[in-house]
Design an enzyme around this catalytic site. Structure first.
Site, PDB file in Angstrom:
ATOM      1  N   LYS A 113       0.770  -1.170  -0.139  1.00  0.00           N
ATOM      2  CA  LYS A 113      -0.063   0.167   0.018  1.00  0.00           C
ATOM      3  C   LYS A 113       0.714   1.296  -0.126  1.00  0.00           C
ATOM      4  O   LYS A 113       0.340   2.227  -0.601  1.00  0.00           O
ATOM      5  CB  LYS A 113      -0.967   0.099   1.267  1.00  0.00           C
ATOM      6  CG  LYS A 113      -1.611  -1.194   1.414  1.00  0.00           C
ATOM      7  CD  LYS A 113      -3.047  -1.164   0.610  1.00  0.00           C
ATOM      8  CE  LYS A 113      -3.840  -2.345   0.904  1.00  0.00           C
ATOM      9  NZ  LYS A 113      -3.740  -3.505   1.477  1.00  0.00           N
TER      10      LYS A 113
HETATM   11  C1  PLP Z   1      -4.267  -4.769   0.717  1.00  0.00           C
HETATM   12  C2  PLP Z   1      -3.865  -6.052   0.948  1.00  0.00           C
HETATM   13  C3  PLP Z   1      -4.013  -7.050  -0.032  1.00  0.00           C
HETATM   14  C4  PLP Z   1      -5.072  -6.963  -1.038  1.00  0.00           C
HETATM   15  O1  PLP Z   1      -5.094  -5.928  -1.850  1.00  0.00           O
HETATM   16  P1  PLP Z   1      -6.212  -5.617  -3.025  1.00  0.00           P
HETATM   17  O2  PLP Z   1      -5.579  -4.543  -3.490  1.00  0.00           O
HETATM   18  O3  PLP Z   1      -7.269  -5.189  -1.849  1.00  0.00           O
HETATM   19  O4  PLP Z   1      -6.728  -6.679  -3.706  1.00  0.00           O
HETATM   20  C5  PLP Z   1      -3.099  -8.135  -0.002  1.00  0.00           C
HETATM   21  N1  PLP Z   1      -2.282  -8.362   0.965  1.00  0.00           N
HETATM   22  C6  PLP Z   1      -1.853  -7.217   1.792  1.00  0.00           C
HETATM   23  C7  PLP Z   1      -0.841  -7.485   2.788  1.00  0.00           C
HETATM   24  C8  PLP Z   1      -2.595  -6.007   1.868  1.00  0.00           C
HETATM   25  O5  PLP Z   1      -2.363  -5.184   2.761  1.00  0.00           O
END
Ligand code: PLP
Length: 463
Positions: A113
């Protein structure tokens, strides 16, 4: 000039900057570029050997219109990734012949993120300074979005940031990353309920136009187009390092809200030779069931050891449906209405369109733990549980002719309990956050009640 349109076809078209500052469209839909810019084979070949920042500039530049000059945009990108702990930003390691792991966890909060949120933080800061406006960011998180948003926006003068997370359902590291920042523009709310409740209340606030306009609401959840765009970049850097554009590649993506994998779909539409995009889910496998059987019917979240994927309402899936239904906003709108009253069925034609790009697989809790254990034994790579879901699903899909790249979405130290239970190894936090457990926490407990939430937010920003 690039225009952005809503997946439900009823909201005004916006520029990149407007879509970024707004997040959710006023008709409840999600913004998408009206046309997808193309990268030719030569353009892609020319990315080889360039820095992550340079690739980011070339990939994203055609999407941003005149929001920033080239120099401004280069500065924004430089600042966004300066705090990453790895010079390559998104290094690729080989797990087995033909199977590569894209490490997306070297940012300040140890999850992928950060790639989008650090960039968005810099873009908001630039844009708000220029306009003199203030915004109130409200976001829902299953853990990682919230910590990444707080890290990106803490201390910015023109921004208040409110994060709703499900009380008791995020890991301790995730919680502490949200509750320990001291800046008074940061507000962590622990909501009684699941992630889907947090996400639903945020959506409600966006649909309450009086509140939305009154507080200057801005959304940075994974529905924000600028976040999807930032994530397109590492599909290019990684594919080029295993031989694209002269070789096709496939990706497996641990998936919850469908933002990360949708970025892969955009990369493919831009011209990157991606053969398969594999959606990897944990036991909350609504996307796997929908892609394989056609019905999207939420039936309750079961908490797992990969909590950032514990989800039943996968917001960005709406963007994929928009393309699968030939950009028919009315059709998407109807599906989303049906979802409110229980679920929907994807038409035969739309399912075939989805299956042209996407495959899917599911990983149980036991399989997740076994994959963490087996991978450290055979490769010395310590996986977080989300990345393990990806690796397990990828292994079943690998085909010797096409390199597979699995996205490692978080650092194992973010989920120490699950990693230790699987391997006996306690993954240490990187040195810059080694004192996380000693910092004092600040959090507000809130009920799953729209009216009460809006009241607290109004009161906080009045000060
Ligand atoms: C947010 C997240 C996901 C999922 O990603 P999306 O874009 O919501 O599909 C998977 N793994 C981790 C560690 C995350 O923080």
């Amino acid at each position: 000039m690039m225009k952005y349109i809503s997946t439900r076809g009823q909201a005004p078209q916006l520029t990149f900057e407007e879509a970024m500052l707004t997040g959710l469209a006023r008709d409840g839909g999600l913004y998408l570029p009206e046309t997808i810019p193309q990268m030719s084979k030569d353009d892609i070949a020319a990315l080889a050997g360039q820095s992550y920042e340079e690739v980011a500039f070339r990939i994203m530049r055609p999407f941003i219109g005149d929001a920033f000059t080239d120099d401004e945009f280069r500065g924004i990108i430089e600042r966004a990734y300066a705090g990453f702990a790895h010079a390559a930003r998104a290094p690729l390691v080989e797990l087995a012949p033909g199977h590569h792991l894209l490490e997306l966890f070297h940012g300040p909060t140890l999850a992928f993120k950060d790639f989008a949120m650090q960039l968005i933080g810099q873009m908001f800061e630039f844009s708000l300074k220029r306009s003199g406006k203030k915004v109130c960011i409200v976001g829902a998180t299953s853990g990682d979005t919230g910590s990444a948003a707080i890290e990106a926006f803490r201390g910015l003068e023109a921004v208040d940031v409110f994060i709703l997370y499900p009380h008791g359902r995020v890991s301790e590291v995730q919680r502490r990353q949200m509750t320990t920042p001291k800046e008074d523009n940061v507000h962590a709310f622990a909501l009684t309920g699941h992630f889907d409740d947090c996400q639903a209340r945020v959506k409600d606030m966006f649909n309450d136009f009086e509140f939305r306009d009154g507080v200057g609401l801005a959304g940075v959840n994974s529905i924000n187009w600028a976040r999807v765009l930032a994530q397109v970049v590492y599909y290019f850097t990684s594919a080029v390092s295993v031989g694209s554009p002269y070789r096709s590649v496939s990706f497996t993506v641990p998936t919850g809200n469908f933002g990360d994998i949708f970025a892969g779909y955009i990369a493919k539409q831009m011209g990157l030779p991606i053969e398969r995009l594999v959606v990897a889910t944990n036991q909350n496998d609504i996307l796997h069931r929908c892609l394989s059987q056609g019905d999207y019917v939420p039936d309750g979240v079961i908490p797992s050891i990969s909590p950032s994927m514990d989800i039943q309402v996968s917001s960005n899936f709406e963007r994929a449906l928009f393309f699968a239904y030939d950009q028919d906003g009315a059709a998407v709108s109807q599906l989303m209405d049906e979802l409110k009253s229980g679920g929907f069925h994807v038409s035969q034609g739309a399912r075939e369109a989805l299956r042209e790009s996407f495959d899917s697989g599911r990983c149980s809790e036991d399989e997740t733990s076994a994959t963490i254990k087996r991978t450290i034994e055979t490769t010395s790579e310590l996986l977080c549980p989300h990345s393990a879901v990806g690796v397990h699903v990828a292994e079943a899909q690998i085909n010797p002719a096409t390199p597979m790249i699995t996205l490692a979405t978080a650092h194992p130290a973010k989920f120490p309990a699950a990693v230790e239970a699987a391997t006996g190894i306690h993954p240490p936090l990187p040195s810059h956050m080694a004192d996380l457990y000693d910092r004092s926490e600040r959090v507000t407990r809130v009920d799953n009640d729209l009216h009460a939430l809006e009241g607290i937010i109004r009161e906080r920003i009045a000060h």
